[in-house]
Design a protein around this motif. Structure first.
Motif, short mmCIF file in Angstrom:
data_model
loop_
_atom_site.label_atom_id
_atom_site.label_comp_id
_atom_site.label_asym_id
_atom_site.label_seq_id
_atom_site.Cartn_x
_atom_site.Cartn_y
_atom_site.Cartn_z
N LEU A 266 0.84 -1.20 0.00
CA LEU A 266 0.00 0.00 0.00
C LEU A 266 0.88 1.26 0.00
N ALA A 267 1.95 1.18 0.78
CA ALA A 267 2.84 2.35 0.92
C ALA A 267 3.52 2.70 -0.39
N LEU A 268 3.82 1.69 -1.20
CA LEU A 268 4.54 1.95 -2.45
C LEU A 268 3.80 2.93 -3.36
N PRO A 269 2.58 2.61 -3.79
CA PRO A 269 1.90 3.56 -4.69
C PRO A 269 1.63 4.91 -4.05
N VAL A 270 1.31 4.91 -2.75
CA VAL A 270 1.02 6.18 -2.09
C VAL A 270 2.25 7.08 -2.12
N SER A 271 3.40 6.51 -1.76
CA SER A 271 4.61 7.34 -1.74
C SER A 271 4.98 7.77 -3.16
N LEU A 272 4.72 6.91 -4.11
CA LEU A 272 5.05 7.26 -5.49
C LEU A 272 4.22 8.45 -5.97
N VAL A 273 2.94 8.41 -5.67
CA VAL A 273 2.07 9.53 -6.06
C VAL A 273 2.54 10.81 -5.38
N PHE A 274 2.87 10.71 -4.11
CA PHE A 274 3.34 11.87 -3.37
C PHE A 274 4.62 12.41 -3.98
N TRP A 275 5.54 11.52 -4.31
CA TRP A 275 6.84 11.90 -4.88
C TRP A 275 6.69 12.59 -6.23
N LEU A 276 5.75 12.10 -7.03
CA LEU A 276 5.59 12.66 -8.37
C LEU A 276 4.46 13.69 -8.46
N PHE B 67 13.70 5.67 -20.68
CA PHE B 67 12.93 4.44 -20.51
C PHE B 67 13.34 3.36 -21.50
N LEU B 68 13.81 3.78 -22.68
CA LEU B 68 14.24 2.79 -23.66
C LEU B 68 15.58 2.16 -23.28
N MET B 69 16.45 2.99 -22.73
CA MET B 69 17.83 2.53 -22.50
C MET B 69 18.17 2.55 -21.01
N GLN B 70 17.18 2.25 -20.20
CA GLN B 70 17.34 2.39 -18.76
C GLN B 70 18.59 1.72 -18.21
N LYS B 71 18.81 0.49 -18.66
CA LYS B 71 19.91 -0.29 -18.09
C LYS B 71 21.24 0.44 -18.35
N HIS B 72 21.42 0.92 -19.58
CA HIS B 72 22.66 1.60 -19.93
C HIS B 72 22.79 2.92 -19.19
N ILE C 297 8.31 -3.69 -8.83
CA ILE C 297 9.23 -2.77 -8.14
C ILE C 297 10.18 -2.08 -9.10
N ARG C 298 10.48 -2.75 -10.21
CA ARG C 298 11.41 -2.11 -11.17
C ARG C 298 10.82 -0.83 -11.73
N LEU C 299 9.53 -0.88 -12.04
CA LEU C 299 8.87 0.30 -12.58
C LEU C 299 8.81 1.41 -11.52
N VAL C 300 8.53 1.00 -10.27
CA VAL C 300 8.48 1.99 -9.19
C VAL C 300 9.83 2.66 -9.04
N LYS C 301 10.89 1.88 -9.11
CA LYS C 301 12.24 2.47 -8.99
C LYS C 301 12.48 3.48 -10.11
N SER C 302 12.13 3.11 -11.34
CA SER C 302 12.35 4.04 -12.46
C SER C 302 11.55 5.31 -12.27
N LEU C 303 10.32 5.16 -11.77
CA LEU C 303 9.49 6.35 -11.62
C LEU C 303 10.03 7.24 -10.49
N PHE C 304 10.60 6.63 -9.46
CA PHE C 304 11.22 7.45 -8.42
C PHE C 304 12.43 8.19 -8.95
N PHE C 305 13.11 7.56 -9.90
CA PHE C 305 14.30 8.19 -10.46
C PHE C 305 13.96 9.29 -11.47
N PHE C 306 12.76 9.22 -11.96
CA PHE C 306 12.27 10.08 -13.03
C PHE C 306 12.66 11.57 -12.93
#
Lengths: 283, 315
Positions: A19-29, A266-271, B121-130
């Motif tokens: 539950l905390a994950l999406p809530v904090s994400l919305v808050f962060w963004l 987003f396309l080249m995230q790993k790199h 979680i991978r998507l969440v991490k990317s979005l936090f990094f956004f």
């Protein structure tokens, strides 16, 4: 793994975490989500004072078309590409050469030169501003994308050299020795032996430099004035002045300006992350 | 680079004839590094190394950027001593440096929060990094708007708590903090990604060993995890210091140094002096840049000393 994986905790903690994950994400963004929402809001909505509520009518297409039709943002974006792409090619290309020199050879003054490249990276832009502007004027490149490209290539070469040198150092040196035994020239070793192995480094640096240069604002204001060469960051700032209070346009413009590096990321995230976290782990 | 560096003296084949091509063949390994370096080094020298010294030299002149330069010795620096705007900028730079450091523990906290393996979680991490991927221009506009006393989200929050909204960016006391908060957003994201990578590389044996020794929670973090995250912490501190001292974009976009110059930082003040609408003062601007450079040089030295030490350690 640290902290303890939630999977090992009891059910209640797991639910709480999920539950905390999406809530904090919305808050962060939150600031960003607000901009996205506003960019599809109609002018009428804003005039009525509905800034944060759910939009009464959506005008996604209208707003984004208006941004492109009523402002030179299309030209600005083109300028940004004209600055960014040659810079990526130039800086990555040059640093393949310099990185190879520092990574493979031991030569007089090598270490000193290398540290100069690294140190130059951290220099505040302002100490370069007056002379670089003057030089660009003298070369007749003030207010051109080429003027910006030349500076960016030179400056980014510092960072890229550090990256490439460390990458090449980590390659097995036996490969180079074997090629020498077989009589390959140094240039052939660079081109046929080392370059094919550098693909991941080239990819990582390309996305990083692309983002850095696309987002550059300082040099765009110092070396460019006119609409014909202005990159989108500086262009957006000047549009912000013209679009006073037309927030649906400002936000749509911001999103358009931010899009290319975001897509790239987003396309080249790993790199991208591999490049950024260089040195954050041992060895 | 120490003795075990990869390159070794190659033995030269005996010369049969001394044609040009032959000289090249025999010496290519000695010449090659310089040839590989030349293009990059020349560019770097022209656009980075030489300008640093030129700026130092220009700072001794009175110059409007177009006409003749007049040598005035240290007069620009003497003027700085009496310039209130300079002190305001310097003070703000120190506030930036101190508060920007919050990005390091905040980044660590978020990294710890996200270092899990649940679904998505991978998507969440990317979005936090956004936020880090966004241009500072966009970040500045977003936050300027967030702070707007008329309709900004912050004003709404104030109203919800029944207090009068504060116009953060128009208030001399709050403006710098408001801009720093905007800057922290992408900076925290950057530190977070450094720590996430660091956490990923921590040896699980050490964690298990710590657990057996009874280390849990904070004591585990302090005694087992943080020492292993040292490289990440170092890079995070370095990029945060540089970010703080480079703070130009946000100041320019959010306030133009205002109100009444209260949010200026050295980087912005330098730009303002050198290219202001009231006439260019290149010499004075250059002297401000030299001061900023002097501050930065301290950090650059620390970084280089550590890098040399690490380089020795590794081979």
């Amino acid at each position: 793994m640290f902290p303890t994986p939630v999977a090992r905790l009891d059910r209640r903690w797991q639910t709480l975490y999920k539950l905390a994950l999406p809530v904090s994400l919305v808050f962060w963004l939150l600031p960003l989500l607000a901009v996205m929402l506003t960019s599809i809001r109609s002018a009428g909505d804003l005039a009525a004072g509905n800034y944060w509520g759910w939009p009464r009518d959506f005008s996604l297409v209208e707003n984004y078309t208006a941004v492109f039709e009523n402002s030179p943002i299309g030209a600005y974006i083109l300028n940004s590409f004209k600055v960014t792409i040659p810079t990526v090619i130039g800086a990555v290309g040059l640093s393949c050469l310099t990185g190879f020199a520092f990574g493979i050879y031991r030569f007089k003054g090598g270490l000193l030169l290398f540290f100069l490249f690294v140190a130059g990276n951290f220099v505040p832009f302002q100490i370069l501003m007056v002379p670089v502007r003057d030089l660009t004027l003298k070369l007749g490149l003030y207010d051109t994308t080429l003027g910006l490209v030349l500076f960016h290539v030179a400056f980014q070469t510092g960072f890229c050299t550090l990256f490439m040198r460390n990458f090449i150092r980590a390659l097995p040196f036996e490969l180079i020795e074997a090629a020498r035994v077989e009589g390959a020239t140094e240039w052939q070793i660079f081109l046929r032996v080392v370059m094919p192995l550098m693909r991941p480094a080239i990819a990582a640096l390309s996305v990083l430099v692309f983002t850095f240069i696309w987002n550059d604002y300082f040099w765009a204001t110092v070396l460019v004035q006119g609409k014909h060469a202005l990159p989108v960051t500086a262009g957006l700032y000047s549009l912000n002045g013209q679009w006073l209070a037309a927030w649906h346009l400002v936000s749509a413009g911001s999103i358009v300006a931010a899009l290319p590096p975001v897509v790239m990321f987003f396309l080249m995230q790993k790199h991208f992350i591999a490049g950024l976290t260089l040195g954050a782990t041992k060895g | 680079m120490s003795a075990s560096s990869p390159a070794q003296e190659g033995h030269c084949p005996p010369a049969l004839h001394s044609s040009g091509a032959d000289i090249w063949r025999r010496n290519q390994r000695r010449l090659a590094p310089y040839l590989f370096l030349a293009p990059g080094a020349i560019m770097f020298a022209v656009y980075v190394v030489v300008p640093i010294f030129q700026s130092m030299w220009i700072s001794l002149y009175d110059w409007d950027g177009i006409g003749e330069k007049t040598f005035i010795g240290l007069a620009n620096y003497v003027e700085l001593f009496d310039d209130d705007a300079f002190y305001t900028s310097l003070k703000n730079n120190i506030i930036w440096l101190v508060l920007y450091m919050l990005a390091v523990p905040a980044g660590l906290a978020i990294a710890l929060f996200l270092n899990q393996t649940v679904f998505g979680i991978r998507l969440v991490k990317s979005l936090f990094f956004f936020p880090f991927v966004l241009s500072q221009v966009v970040v500045g506009l977003v936050f300027a708007w967030f702070y707007d006393p008329g309709f900004g989200l912050l004003a709404e929050l104030f109203k919800a708590f029944g207090t009068k909204p504060i116009a953060i960016l128009a208030d001399e006391d709050y403006v710098t903090y408001g801009i720093i908060a905007a800057g922290l957003w992408p900076q925290i994201a950057y530190c977070m990604i450094l720590y996430l990578t660091g956490l990923n590389n921590i040896s699980s044996e050490q964690i298990e060993a710590g657990r057996l020794d009874g280390a849990r929670g904070l004591s585990m973090l302090w005694h087992v995890i943080l020492p292993q995250l040292k490289p990440a912490t170092f890079i995070a501190v370095v990029v945060t210091v540089i970010g703080a001292l480079r703070s130009f974009d946000l100041v320019s976009i959010m306030t133009d140094g205002g109100p009444y110059g209260s949010s200026r930082v050295l980087a912005y003040y330098m730009y303002e002096q050198a290219l202001s609408e009231y006439g260019y003062r290149m010499g004075y601007g250059a002297s401000i840049a030299v001061v900023l450079f002097a501050i930065m040089i301290v950090y650059i030295s620390i970084f280089l000393v550590r890098m040399i030490a690490e380089d020795r350690e590794r081979r």
